[in-house]
Design a protein around this motif. Sequence first.
Motif, short mmCIF file in Angstrom:
data_model
loop_
_atom_site.label_atom_id
_atom_site.label_comp_id
_atom_site.label_asym_id
_atom_site.label_seq_id
_atom_site.Cartn_x
_atom_site.Cartn_y
_atom_site.Cartn_z
N GLY A 55 0.80 -1.22 0.00
CA GLY A 55 0.00 0.00 0.00
C GLY A 55 0.83 1.27 0.00
N GLN A 56 2.06 1.16 -0.45
CA GLN A 56 2.94 2.33 -0.50
C GLN A 56 2.93 2.94 -1.89
OE1 GLN A 56 6.51 0.26 0.75
NE2 GLN A 56 6.37 1.16 2.78
N SER A 57 3.40 4.16 -1.95
CA SER A 57 3.55 4.84 -3.23
C SER A 57 4.65 4.16 -4.03
CB SER A 57 3.92 6.31 -3.00
OG SER A 57 4.52 6.87 -4.15
N ARG A 58 4.35 3.80 -5.28
CA ARG A 58 5.33 3.17 -6.14
C ARG A 58 6.54 4.07 -6.32
NH1 ARG A 58 8.01 3.13 -9.97
NH2 ARG A 58 8.59 1.41 -11.28
N TYR A 59 6.29 5.34 -6.53
CA TYR A 59 7.37 6.31 -6.70
C TYR A 59 8.27 6.36 -5.47
CZ TYR A 59 9.80 10.75 -7.13
OH TYR A 59 10.78 11.71 -7.17
N GLU A 60 7.67 6.41 -4.30
CA GLU A 60 8.46 6.48 -3.07
C GLU A 60 9.27 5.21 -2.84
OE1 GLU A 60 5.97 7.69 0.18
OE2 GLU A 60 5.48 9.59 -0.80
N VAL A 61 8.70 4.06 -3.18
CA VAL A 61 9.45 2.81 -3.06
C VAL A 61 10.63 2.83 -4.02
CG1 VAL A 61 9.38 0.30 -3.40
CG2 VAL A 61 7.48 1.45 -2.25
N GLU A 62 10.39 3.23 -5.26
CA GLU A 62 11.47 3.28 -6.25
C GLU A 62 12.59 4.22 -5.80
OE1 GLU A 62 12.40 4.16 -10.94
OE2 GLU A 62 10.36 4.45 -10.21
#
Length: 78
Positions: A55-62
Amino acid sequence: MDIPDDLIALERAAEEQRARLAGLDGEAYEAQRRAWREAATAVQAAITDHAAATGQSRYEVEMAVKKAVRGQEEDPAE
């Protein structure tokens, strides 16, 4: 953000493939570029899956994965 080791390993592998492009040309360059693109595609898919599962932001994970890898070592292309 807690980044799984498998995401870091995939990103590191993609960066190593990218670094191998330096100094190549012709068929060798194209073959290595394909290897890099495959590695980059694998890491992007894993990041997308991880972000969706947690449930995290894909951008933030990347960005966290890239920071974790690039913050730990020198650019392998240099």
